[in-house]
Design a protein around this motif. Structure first.
Motif, PDB file in Angstrom:
ATOM      1  N   ASP A  54     -32.059 -13.831  -6.793  1.00 36.18           N
ATOM      2  CA  ASP A  54     -32.354 -12.424  -7.103  1.00 36.18           C
ATOM      3  C   ASP A  54     -33.154 -12.375  -8.399  1.00 36.18           C
ATOM      4  O   ASP A  54     -32.589 -12.410  -9.513  1.00 36.18           O
ATOM      5  CB  ASP A  54     -31.055 -11.631  -7.241  1.00 36.18           C
ATOM      6  CG  ASP A  54     -30.295 -11.530  -5.933  1.00 36.18           C
ATOM      7  OD1 ASP A  54     -30.955 -11.479  -4.885  1.00 36.18           O
ATOM      8  OD2 ASP A  54     -29.045 -11.534  -5.964  1.00 36.18           O
ATOM      9  N   TRP A  55     -34.480 -12.313  -8.262  1.00 37.24           N
ATOM     10  CA  TRP A  55     -35.334 -12.284  -9.443  1.00 37.24           C
ATOM     11  C   TRP A  55     -35.209 -10.946 -10.153  1.00 37.24           C
ATOM     12  O   TRP A  55     -35.081  -9.898  -9.515  1.00 37.24           O
ATOM     13  CB  TRP A  55     -36.793 -12.507  -9.039  1.00 37.24           C
ATOM     14  CG  TRP A  55     -37.030 -13.778  -8.282  1.00 37.24           C
ATOM     15  CD1 TRP A  55     -37.240 -13.912  -6.940  1.00 37.24           C
ATOM     16  CD2 TRP A  55     -37.072 -15.091  -8.831  1.00 37.24           C
ATOM     17  NE1 TRP A  55     -37.413 -15.233  -6.610  1.00 37.24           N
ATOM     18  CE2 TRP A  55     -37.312 -15.988  -7.758  1.00 37.24           C
ATOM     19  CE3 TRP A  55     -36.922 -15.618 -10.120  1.00 37.24           C
ATOM     20  CZ2 TRP A  55     -37.418 -17.361  -7.930  1.00 37.24           C
ATOM     21  CZ3 TRP A  55     -37.030 -16.991 -10.295  1.00 37.24           C
ATOM     22  CH2 TRP A  55     -37.268 -17.841  -9.210  1.00 37.24           C
ATOM     23  N   ASP A  56     -35.287 -10.981 -11.496  1.00 38.06           N
ATOM     24  CA  ASP A  56     -35.270  -9.721 -12.233  1.00 38.06           C
ATOM     25  C   ASP A  56     -36.687  -9.141 -12.287  1.00 38.06           C
ATOM     26  O   ASP A  56     -37.618  -9.672 -11.668  1.00 38.06           O
ATOM     27  CB  ASP A  56     -34.679  -9.918 -13.635  1.00 38.06           C
ATOM     28  CG  ASP A  56     -35.533 -10.823 -14.527  1.00 38.06           C
ATOM     29  OD1 ASP A  56     -36.705 -11.079 -14.194  1.00 38.06           O
ATOM     30  OD2 ASP A  56     -35.007 -11.284 -15.563  1.00 38.06           O
ATOM     31  N   ALA A  57     -36.866  -8.071 -13.035  1.00 37.00           N
ATOM     32  CA  ALA A  57     -38.162  -7.394 -13.079  1.00 37.00           C
ATOM     33  C   ALA A  57     -39.250  -8.268 -13.679  1.00 37.00           C
ATOM     34  O   ALA A  57     -40.447  -8.056 -13.410  1.00 37.00           O
ATOM     35  CB  ALA A  57     -38.034  -6.105 -13.883  1.00 37.00           C
ATOM     36  N   ASN A  58     -38.871  -9.262 -14.461  1.00 37.40           N
ATOM     37  CA  ASN A  58     -39.844 -10.180 -15.070  1.00 37.40           C
ATOM     38  C   ASN A  58     -40.080 -11.421 -14.220  1.00 37.40           C
ATOM     39  O   ASN A  58     -40.780 -12.346 -14.646  1.00 37.40           O
ATOM     40  CB  ASN A  58     -39.369 -10.600 -16.459  1.00 37.40           C
ATOM     41  CG  ASN A  58     -39.269  -9.436 -17.423  1.00 37.40           C
ATOM     42  OD1 ASN A  58     -40.140  -8.561 -17.428  1.00 37.40           O
ATOM     43  ND2 ASN A  58     -38.198  -9.404 -18.215  1.00 37.40           N
ATOM     44  N   GLY A  59     -39.481 -11.453 -13.019  1.00 40.62           N
ATOM     45  CA  GLY A  59     -39.641 -12.631 -12.166  1.00 40.62           C
ATOM     46  C   GLY A  59     -38.872 -13.825 -12.684  1.00 40.62           C
ATOM     47  O   GLY A  59     -39.317 -14.968 -12.543  1.00 40.62           O
TER      48      GLY A  59
END
Length: 261
Positions: A54-59
């Motif tokens: 599950d990547w965050d908004a910054n990848g």
């Protein structure tokens, strides 16, 4: 043996061997286990044989995992002894972006980099690449996911002259990883594989094992053939003892009654 081109290679997996497979992280589960945190960017995460996190908004994604301190110390010892250690992991060269600092080792070559064939399992993918490398050199493959009871499958796939110099070591508990018992067993094999005399012993051991396997198969074939002949004999005897009747003949058989007349 001083020629590094003929020295042994250790091809080692990461997940389930060095990076342990259990959640939550329990560092006192086994001696030498320690916890570490590392952050992975989307571009430095393997795409083959891995589900995406599950990547965050910054990848990015941050992992907190347990690691085998015994395994890390063993790799350092191997390198100090001049033994080549390569990654045999689905992480490929991405491994060097995350794990050397955690394990206290330098970046390692990656022995498994090629694309997977359609339908190829992770184990098959690794073996396909390992058998094409290190000709003439002893190869120790360390993994928690090996071909079931056929732990000698990698050896069978290598060139005939290299089969006796091939060993697959299965890490049976991926929540624990490499243990001191594993290290002792693998070092014993590496000590043989590192000398000409030891390699002669490994070749002799393989010849004896192949002879035992051939003898077992021969005995199995003989037993099957003996059983087949016994079944055929019983069938012939049963037919000989059964009454002979013509179609439509309802009279009781007189076979065996002649002595009563």
């Amino acid at each position: 043996m001083t020629d590094s081109a003929l020295g042994p290679v250790v091809a080692i997996d990461i997940d389930g061997v060095l990076r342990l497979r259990h959640e939550p992280v329990i560092v006192d589960l086994w001696p030498g286990v320690f916890a570490a945190e590392f952050t992975v960017r989307r571009g430095s995460f393997p795409t083959a044989h891995h589900g995406q996190p599950d990547w965050d908004a910054n990848g990015e994604v941050t992992f907190v995992n347990a690691f085998s301190g015994v395994g890390a110390a063993w790799i350092r010892d191997l390198l100090d002894r001049g033994i080549e250690v390569d990654w045999a992991s689905t992480w490929g060269l991405h491994a060097n972006k995350h794990f050397p600092q955690i394990l206290g080792i330098p970046p390692l070559p990656a022995a498994t980099l090629g694309p997977a064939r359609p339908g190829e399992t992770t184990v098959q993918w690794k073996m396909t690449q390992l058998v094409e490398q290190f000709p003439g050199r002893p190869l120790l493959w360390v993994d928690d996911d090996v071909p079931g009871p056929r732990q000698d499958m990698l050896a069978d796939l290598r060139a005939p002259r290299d089969r006796a110099l091939t060993r697959t070591h299965w890490i049976g508990t991926p929540t624990v990883g490499i243990t001191l018992d594993d290290v002792a067993e693998m070092d014993e094999w590496l000590a043989l594989a590192s000398t000409h005399e030891g390699q002669r012993q490994l070749r002799a051991d393989r010849r004896r094992e192949l002879a035992r396997v051939a003898a077992r198969r021969r005995r199995s074939r003989q037993r099957l053939e003996r059983d087949r002949r016994e079944r055929a004999l019983r069938l012939r005897q049963a037919k000989a003892e059964s009454p002979i009747r013509r179609p439509g003949d309802t009279r009781p058989s007189t076979r065996g009654d002649q002595g009563d007349r």
